[in-house]
Design a protein around this motif. Sequence first.
Motif, PDB file in Angstrom:
ATOM      1  N   CYS A   1       0.819  -1.220   0.000  1.00 51.52           N
ATOM      2  CA  CYS A   1       0.000   0.000   0.000  1.00 51.52           C
ATOM      3  C   CYS A   1       0.850   1.266   0.000  1.00 51.52           C
ATOM      4  N   ARG A   2       1.376   1.616   1.163  1.00 49.29           N
ATOM      5  CA  ARG A   2       2.061   2.898   1.308  1.00 49.29           C
ATOM      6  C   ARG A   2       3.374   2.999   0.542  1.00 49.29           C
TER       7      ARG A   2
ATOM      8  N   THR B   1       3.086   2.946  -3.286  1.00 49.38           N
ATOM      9  CA  THR B   1       2.487   4.201  -3.736  1.00 49.38           C
ATOM     10  C   THR B   1       3.559   5.281  -3.779  1.00 49.38           C
TER      11      THR B   1
ATOM     12  N   PRO C   1       0.997  -4.436  -5.853  1.00 44.53           N
ATOM     13  CA  PRO C   1       0.399  -3.564  -4.841  1.00 44.53           C
ATOM     14  C   PRO C   1      -1.102  -3.860  -4.678  1.00 44.53           C
TER      15      PRO C   1
ATOM     16  N   SER D   1      -4.715   0.606  -4.029  1.00 45.10           N
ATOM     17  CA  SER D   1      -3.586   1.520  -4.275  1.00 45.10           C
ATOM     18  C   SER D   1      -3.359   1.689  -5.767  1.00 45.10           C
ATOM     19  N   SER D   2      -3.399   0.589  -6.494  1.00 46.57           N
ATOM     20  CA  SER D   2      -3.177   0.640  -7.942  1.00 46.57           C
ATOM     21  C   SER D   2      -4.259   1.451  -8.647  1.00 46.57           C
TER      22      SER D   2
ATOM     23  N   ALA E   1      -3.760   5.128  -7.861  1.00 50.27           N
ATOM     24  CA  ALA E   1      -2.601   5.609  -8.621  1.00 50.27           C
ATOM     25  C   ALA E   1      -2.988   5.836 -10.081  1.00 50.27           C
TER      26      ALA E   1
ATOM     27  N   TYR F   1      -0.521   7.624 -12.328  1.00 47.31           N
ATOM     28  CA  TYR F   1       0.663   6.869 -11.917  1.00 47.31           C
ATOM     29  C   TYR F   1       0.452   5.394 -12.224  1.00 47.31           C
TER      30      TYR F   1
ATOM     31  N   LEU G   1       1.650   1.572 -11.057  1.00 46.49           N
ATOM     32  CA  LEU G   1       2.333   0.745 -10.060  1.00 46.49           C
ATOM     33  C   LEU G   1       2.507  -0.695 -10.544  1.00 46.49           C
TER      34      LEU G   1
ATOM     35  N   PHE H   1      -7.382   5.739   1.300  1.00 48.83           N
ATOM     36  CA  PHE H   1      -6.424   5.712   0.202  1.00 48.83           C
ATOM     37  C   PHE H   1      -6.268   7.095  -0.420  1.00 48.83           C
TER      38      PHE H   1
ATOM     39  N   PHE I   1      -2.759   9.050  -0.395  1.00 42.73           N
ATOM     40  CA  PHE I   1      -2.206   9.463  -1.685  1.00 42.73           C
ATOM     41  C   PHE I   1      -1.897  10.956  -1.694  1.00 42.73           C
TER      42      PHE I   1
ATOM     43  N   GLU J   1       1.855  12.420  -2.344  1.00 43.10           N
ATOM     44  CA  GLU J   1       2.172  13.329  -3.453  1.00 43.10           C
ATOM     45  C   GLU J   1       2.873  14.590  -2.953  1.00 43.10           C
TER      46      GLU J   1
END
Length: 158
Positions: free
Chosen positions: A13-14, A17, A51, A55-56, A59, A64, A66, A134, A138, A142
Motif C-alpha cells: 500500500c504505502r 504508492t 500492490p 492503491s493501484s 494511482a 501513476y 504501479l 487511500f 495518496f 504526493e
Amino acid sequence: MIKVLFVCTGNICRSPTADGVFRKIVDEAGLSDLISVDSCGLSAYHVGELPDPRSSEMAKSRGYDLSDIRSRKIKPSDYVQFDYILAMDDGHLRDMRRQAPSANQAKIELFLDYHPDMVGQSVPDPYYGGTNGFVHVFDMIEQTSNNLLIHIRQKHAL
C-alpha cells in the motif's frame, strides 16, 4: 546515483504508492539517470505480489502506474546501498533502526519529515480503511514526494 527506498509493513500500500509517485516525479524532472527509486516491506507477507488493487486504482486515477512494482522484504544490504531509507510510520522507523548497522542509522528517516506540516507523523495504513483512507494517503504522499525531490535537488545540487 542517489538511491531512495520507501519502506512500510508489507510493501503493498504505502511504500509502493510512494515508489510509483516519486519515480514519476523524478522522471518528469529529467533526473531518472541520477536518482533511483525502490520500495520494500519489513515483513515477507506479500513477497512477489502486486500492490493492493485499491492503491493501484488510486494511482491509475491520478496518472501513476504501479504495475511494475512487486512486494519484497527489506534486506541487510539495503541499509548500505540506499542513501535515503524512508519509513512510512514510526514503528517502521524503530524497527529499521534496530536492524541497521550503526554506520547507516542517519539514512533512516520518517517519510513525512519531508512534508511541510506533518514532521514527526506517520502515514496511516489505508489497508483496513475505505476508499477515503487511500485518497488521504495518496494526497500526503504526493505532497511529501514533491518536497523530498526539492530537498534532494538542493542537497545534491541537481
